[in-house]
Design an enzyme around this catalytic site. Structure first.
Site, PDB file in Angstrom:
ATOM      1  N   LYS A  66      40.769  46.439  35.153  1.00 13.44           N
ATOM      2  CA  LYS A  66      41.994  45.703  34.855  1.00 13.44           C
ATOM      3  C   LYS A  66      41.620  44.281  34.465  1.00 13.44           C
ATOM      4  CE  LYS A  66      45.959  46.018  35.476  1.00 13.44           C
ATOM      5  NZ  LYS A  66      46.744  46.146  36.716  1.00 13.44           N
ATOM      6  N   HIS A  67      42.040  43.853  33.288  1.00 13.75           N
ATOM      7  CA  HIS A  67      41.829  42.482  32.833  1.00 13.75           C
ATOM      8  C   HIS A  67      40.362  42.051  32.951  1.00 13.75           C
ATOM      9  CE1 HIS A  67      46.007  41.781  31.954  1.00 13.75           C
ATOM     10  NE2 HIS A  67      46.325  42.302  33.118  1.00 13.75           N
ATOM     11  N   ASN A 229      33.504  33.624  39.638  1.00 15.52           N
ATOM     12  CA  ASN A 229      32.647  34.033  40.744  1.00 15.52           C
ATOM     13  C   ASN A 229      33.096  35.376  41.296  1.00 15.52           C
ATOM     14  OD1 ASN A 229      30.954  31.706  40.857  1.00 15.52           O
ATOM     15  ND2 ASN A 229      32.497  30.595  42.038  1.00 15.52           N
ATOM     16  N   HIS A 390      31.047  36.274  32.063  1.00 21.91           N
ATOM     17  CA  HIS A 390      32.241  35.622  31.519  1.00 21.91           C
ATOM     18  C   HIS A 390      32.476  36.104  30.087  1.00 21.91           C
ATOM     19  CE1 HIS A 390      32.906  32.772  34.797  1.00 21.91           C
ATOM     20  NE2 HIS A 390      31.596  32.592  34.831  1.00 21.91           N
TER      21      HIS A 390
END
Length: 390
Positions: A66-67, A229, A390
């Site tokens: 999810k996301h 994180n 990221h």
């Protein structure tokens, strides 16, 4: 150059949108539905995760994304009767791949609502039948059995997104992305996560079982594809709590620990004994369990809202009773994508059953963190490997 047009980008106002390859052919094909921008981010990250989990463990692997972070991930170990009940598998006969999916989807059912699924192996009928019961946006896998594909294509009134990926595809070593018109370039994170990551044991207790090692490696592979994180709790071959995208390390540890606690609480006789009214949806039931385990449960019972959910008023699950049940959870592995800066992270992890830890090390307070582990007779490995994503 090959390309795939998308409905829109991250948001409906972001058009046009597409994915494309400057060299060669796209390694994916859409067998059903129409993939979205975020769907494909989840799909491609999820595929990398399950591919590595399966290669490390030798077992089928699944993840629920999810996301651009996993809500759950697991390998295909058999389920106990308590887990079958907690995951609502019903009368589906579970294959190893179906077990992996049930574990990945069941770890954090609230977060997995409307997920994108990634599976490491050919999708079989038992797995497709489990997926058919859940609210999900789509799936990516290397292949599908004919009947399984028919089951999946029928979801969402025929609009369910089904993607097939070339299992042999390997990307170029350099990856790029654009932010605000500026192109970033770096080498892909091809760091191999295997038993060598667990060789540097820094605590007094240096005993790691084979299960401990597998669980720690699962936690590290999960973190490799989780927005930083991040901290991951793993038990019995599956992530049971993932704290993603927090600015503070201890907040990651708390978030993941709270999710792990709820995972364990959902297997308690008190929760498994809840009697729901007929016709309630799976999502409504999941929401009700989440409320039941939270501090707001007393308010729900007091205003009579329970009558819409439960056949009879559920007995109060007191904070003391919940803590007594949580204290029975042991053998949990905890991984961190970067070093723990303070010993408070270890104390919080221990409260949720953690006995083994893997983290890069390198903090100026490493001695404090090691001492915290020693105080609880925990084992900690310094991997020397940071896993920011990221």
């Amino acid at each position: 150059m090959t390309e795939l047009p998308l409905k829109y980008g991250c948001n409906p106002n972001q058009t046009p949108a597409r994915v494309f390859m400057e060299k060669g052919e796209l390694p994916i094909s859409v067998l059903n539905g129409r993939a979205g921008y975020i769907n494909l981010l989840d799909a491609l990250n999820g595929w990398q995760l399950v591919r590595e989990l399966s290669a490390m463990s030798g077992l089928p692997a699944a993840t629920s994304f999810k996301h651009v972070s996993p809500a759950g991930a697991a390998v295909g170990l058999p389920l106990s009767d308590a887990l079958k009940a907690a995951y609502f598998t019903g009368n589906v006969e579970l294959s190893p791949l179906a077990c992996a999916y049930a574990r990945a989807r069941g770890a954090d059912r609230m977060s997995s609502f409307g997920d994108f699924i990634a599976l490491s192996e050919t999708v079989d009928v038992p797995t497709a039948r489990l997926i058919a019961k859940e609210v999900s946006d789509g799936i990516i896998a290397p292949s599908y059995e004919k009947e399984a594909l028919e089951i999946l294509c029928a979801k969402k009134s025929g609009a369910y997104t089904v993607i097939q990926i070339d299992k042999a595809y390997e990307p170029e070593a350099i990856e790029r992305k654009s932010v605000f018109g500026v192109t970033f370039e770096q080498r892909r994170n091809t760091a191999l996560i295997d038993s060598t990551c667990l060789e540097t044991l820094v605590t007094k207790n240096k005993t790691l079982s084979d299960d401990d090692k597998r669980n720690l490696l699962i936690s590290l592979i999960v973190l490799k594809y989780t927005q930083s994180n991040s901290v991951a709790y793993v038990k019995d071959g599956q992530a049971i709590g993932i704290g993603a995208g927090q600015q503070s390390r201890v907040h990651c540890t708390r978030l993941a620990g709270n999710k792990a606690d709820n995972w364990w609480l959902r297997q308690s006789p008190r929760v498994l004994g809840l009697a729901f009214v007929d016709g309630i949806t799976r999502a409504e039931r999941d929401n009700a369990i989440d409320v039941y385990l939270g501090d707001e449960c007393m308010d729900v019972c007091a205003d009579g809202a329970w009558q819409k959910i439960f056949k009879t008023e559920p007995p109060v699950f007191s904070r003391e009773e919940k803590q007594q049940w949580i204290a029975q959870n042991t053998g949990v592995a905890v991984g961190s994508d970067a070093f723990f800066p303070f010993g408070d992270n270890i104390g919080r992890a221990h409260r949720s059953g953690a006995t083994v830890v893997a983290q890069p090390g390198g903090s100026i307070r490493d001695d404090e963190v090691i001492a915290a582990c020693d105080a609880h007779n925990m084992v900690m490995a310094f991997t020397g490997l940071r896993l920011f994503h990221h």
